[in-house]
Design an enzyme around this catalytic site. Structure first.
Site, short mmCIF file in Angstrom:
data_model
loop_
_atom_site.label_atom_id
_atom_site.label_comp_id
_atom_site.label_asym_id
_atom_site.label_seq_id
_atom_site.Cartn_x
_atom_site.Cartn_y
_atom_site.Cartn_z
N TRP A 161 43.29 31.09 33.31
CA TRP A 161 42.60 30.15 34.19
C TRP A 161 42.04 30.89 35.39
O TRP A 161 42.41 32.04 35.65
CB TRP A 161 43.56 29.04 34.66
CG TRP A 161 42.84 27.75 34.94
CD1 TRP A 161 42.57 27.19 36.15
CD2 TRP A 161 42.27 26.87 33.97
NE1 TRP A 161 41.88 26.01 36.00
CE2 TRP A 161 41.68 25.79 34.66
CE3 TRP A 161 42.21 26.89 32.58
CZ2 TRP A 161 41.02 24.74 34.02
CZ3 TRP A 161 41.56 25.85 31.93
CH2 TRP A 161 40.98 24.79 32.65
N ASP A 191 36.58 29.07 43.34
CA ASP A 191 36.03 27.88 43.99
C ASP A 191 36.56 26.61 43.32
O ASP A 191 37.32 26.68 42.35
CB ASP A 191 34.50 27.92 43.94
CG ASP A 191 33.95 27.72 42.53
OD1 ASP A 191 34.67 28.02 41.56
OD2 ASP A 191 32.80 27.26 42.42
N GLU A 201 36.37 26.32 39.69
CA GLU A 201 37.24 27.26 38.97
C GLU A 201 36.46 28.30 38.19
O GLU A 201 36.87 28.77 37.14
CB GLU A 201 38.18 26.47 38.03
CG GLU A 201 38.95 25.40 38.79
CD GLU A 201 39.79 24.50 37.92
OE1 GLU A 201 39.30 24.08 36.85
OE2 GLU A 201 40.93 24.22 38.30
N GLU A 202 35.29 28.67 38.72
CA GLU A 202 34.41 29.60 38.01
C GLU A 202 34.07 30.84 38.83
O GLU A 202 33.87 31.92 38.27
CB GLU A 202 33.10 28.88 37.65
CG GLU A 202 33.29 27.71 36.71
CD GLU A 202 32.03 26.88 36.54
OE1 GLU A 202 31.96 26.10 35.57
OE2 GLU A 202 31.12 27.01 37.39
N GLU A 243 33.67 11.96 33.52
CA GLU A 243 33.38 13.07 34.43
C GLU A 243 31.88 13.18 34.67
O GLU A 243 31.42 13.35 35.79
CB GLU A 243 33.90 14.38 33.83
CG GLU A 243 33.65 15.60 34.68
CD GLU A 243 34.15 16.86 33.99
OE1 GLU A 243 35.09 17.48 34.51
OE2 GLU A 243 33.59 17.24 32.93
#
Length: 617
Positions: A157, A213, A216-217, A439
């Site tokens: 992750w 960030d 999550e990238e 989403e």
């Protein structure tokens, strides 16, 4: 709440609840929007409650106080609890509880138990060793997500993510200020402070370190994270002083974070991610979320903290929205001054790169916040920086301050109000008849896509429509902490961390049994560089004894002194008996099996369990 039979009746009720609507003209479209808000607002609240562990019907097997991101288990699997998403969601519920409003018929009374369950659950999570680390040096607090049974998530992750501790601290500090005002200072000091102190220590120690960030990238420095860290330090000082706790660290660090925050501004818009080379423009929802989540209704249109009506935040809003006008088919024909569907960032390709419900709602919410402040102060100011934003509504507008009794003020606020409602109407158009908020929705047809019943989408809807109704949070002190130092200094303080006990007993002992049970396997095994450890067994989740499909263990916590390999296997069924063995894969891809015979384990059933198995090879 009993919904009225006519749109006019609903609009009347909402007018009584909210005062003046940002839109002064009553049209058929605006009445349909009022009816949609009335229905969807209450539904959003109910769906948030369904996402809470122990009692939520969408969260089977989830520990009390934890929020699931979504009940979706595949494509994508969001059945986890995220530190950031949960903190933002509980912050919204805390604000509803503290304002004691029954907006749209919401029953806020049960929220006290949920808030206290959340705090207790986070005290437990703080002490869960995970791939980001442990509690001894605070590193583990930067772990972004966990299994719903309080176990660590051990898969690959984007970690660490440094916004979570700050946001969690903000939520707890907000509740602590309520306790102090209610005369429960000892509860705040003795029970909650030990929990929040760990997160505050993390912020003070790691704020100047890069991390991933909120998407999550991107590994770098994030505008949203820095702003949350600044707010956490400011509120920490206020609460610490009220409780007689040391506050000097917070007062020393807050101005330096604020100083660093200014470096994200490039003269025209906010560059949301810096200190990274990711090939993006930096135009990002990150920036708009920052303004709405750091909104302080007492701070006016302060530029230093990028308040929603500040010149910089408004200029950034235009750049952000305009960046999506030409890339989504659904925005065809939507020119300047017209609402547009918006997503995370223009370069996004996740799930096809689509508008997000929470993004389009955030674009509306920033404008609702701005309208509230302009009404409160009785004027609005146009500067050279914000002029491009206002020119979308008036070709002749010039920099200056316009009073509430002026025709220019009335014309501009009416136009901005219609603009804000336009974003909310776009969400209405893409919401299915059952009211479920996913989403995303597709960039061409507006059909829901990706994870369904996203908790953050519901929280975003509630927040936006409350701001529309002039229901705003209390001040966090932004107006008293907006002086930017002449020189930025990287002042950090090494933290002291301690295990905090859950401060409140969980409000309910019942739970909805799990459909799957994540089991964490901890293996102590000596390995060398290039050698990896796997496990396989008699179940599909473990590869059915096929070593090419085995389950990989992570070496994220491996040290010479602590030769630890760990894996959380998620797809195990309650009551299932599994057989398994560990094996090592050599650099040449050959296999070495452990000498132990097949290990046997029966997955527990019932209420939320935290099964963890330890083994040595």
């Amino acid at each position: 709440m009993r919904f009225l039979s006519t749109a006019v009746g609903i609009a009347s009720v909402l007018g009584q609840l909210a005062g003046a609507s940002p839109v002064s003209d009553i049209s058929e479209r605006s009445l349909r929007l009022e009816a949609f808000i009335a229905k969807e607002g209450l539904l959003s609240y109910q769906n948030i409650l369904k996402a809470i562990g122990n009692t939520g019907s969408n969260a089977p097997g989830t520990a009390a106080g934890l929020f699931i991101a979504s009940p979706s288990l595949v494509n994508p699997d969001y059945f986890f609890t995220w530190t950031r998403d949960s903190a933002l969601t509980i912050q919204g519920l805390i604000e509803i509880f503290l304002t004691a409003n029954n907006f749209l018929g919401i029953d806020y009374q049960p929220l006290k138990g949920h808030i206290q369950d959340y705090i207790s659950s986070q005290a437990i999570l703080q002490n869960v060793t995970n791939p980001s680390g442990g509690l001894s040096d605070g590193a583990g607090l930067g772990e972004p997500k966990f299994e719903v049974n309080l176990n660590p998530y051990t898969g690959a992750w984007g970690r660490p993510q440094r916004d979570g501790p700050a946001l969690r601290a903000i939520a707890m500090l907000t509740y602590m200020q309520h306790l102090i005002k209610k005369g429960e200072k000892s509860v705040a000091s003795d029970l909650v402070w030990p929990v929040v102190a760990n997160d505050l220590a993390y912020v003070a120690q790691y704020w100047n370190s890069t991390g991933f960030d909120l998407w999550e990238e991107v590994d770098g420095s994030s505008f949203f994270t820095s702003a949350a860290q600044h707010r956490a330090m400011v509120e920490a000082s206020t609460v610490a002083k009220a409780l007689g706790k040391p506050f000097e660290t917070y007062d020393a660090i807050a101005p330096q974070i604020l100083c660093f925050l200014q470096t994200y501004w490039n003269g025209k818009n906010i560059v949301s991610n810096i200190n990274t080379n990711n090939g993006r423009t930096g135009i990002d929802l990150n920036s708009v979320l920052t303004s709405i989540h750091m909104f302080d209704p007492e701070a006016g249109c302060d530029d230093a903290t990028f308040q929603p009506c500040s010149s910089k935040a408004l200029a950034n809003h235009k750049v952000y929205v305009d960046s999506f006008r030409s890339i989504y088919t659904a925005n065809a024909g939507r020119g300047k001054g017209q609402p547009a569907n918006v997503g995370r960032y223009p370069e996004d390709v996740y799930q096809g790169g689509n508008p997000w419900y929470l993004a389009t709602l955030a674009a509306a919410e920033q404008l609702y916040d701005a309208l509230y402040v302009w009404r409160k102060q009785g004027s609005l100011t146009v500067t050279e920086i914000s002029l491009p934003f206002f020119r979308d509504f008036s070709d002749t507008i010039k920099p200056g301050t316009y009073r509430a009794n002026s025709a220019t003020y009335q014309s501009l606020t009416r136009a901005v109000g219609n603009y804000a409602d336009g974003f909310t109407s776009l969400v209405q158009e893409s919401t299915p008849r059952n009211g479920s908020l996913a989403e995303q929705y597709t960039r061409d047809t507006g059909a829901p896509i990706s994870a369904g019943d996203l908790t953050w989408s519901y929280a975003a809807f509630l927040s936006a429509v409350q701001r529309r109704a002039s229901i705003v949070p209390g001040s966090w002190g932004a107006g008293r902490a907006n002086t930017v130092p002449a020189t930025c200094k990287a002042v950090t303080v090494r933290g002291t961390y301690a295990v905090a006990k859950p401060p409140f007993p969980f409000s309910s002992t019942k739970c909805i049994p799990a459909k799957r049970v994540p089991v964490t396997f901890w293996l102590t095994a000596s390995t060398y560089w290039g050698q990896n450890v796997f496990m396989t067994g008699n179940t599909t989740a473990l590869g059915n004894w096929n070593t090419t499909a085995g389950y990989a263990l992570s070496s994220a916590l491996y040290t010479e002194a602590n030769q630890l390999w760990v894996a959380s296997v998620e797809e195990l069924k309650p009551g299932e008996t599994i057989e398994y063995r560990f094996y090592k894969v050599e650099p040449d891809r050959s296999i070495t099996w452990e000498s132990t015979k097949k290990r046997v384990y029966t997955v527990p059933t019932g209420c939320p369990m935290s099964p963890q198995l330890t083994a040595t090879w």
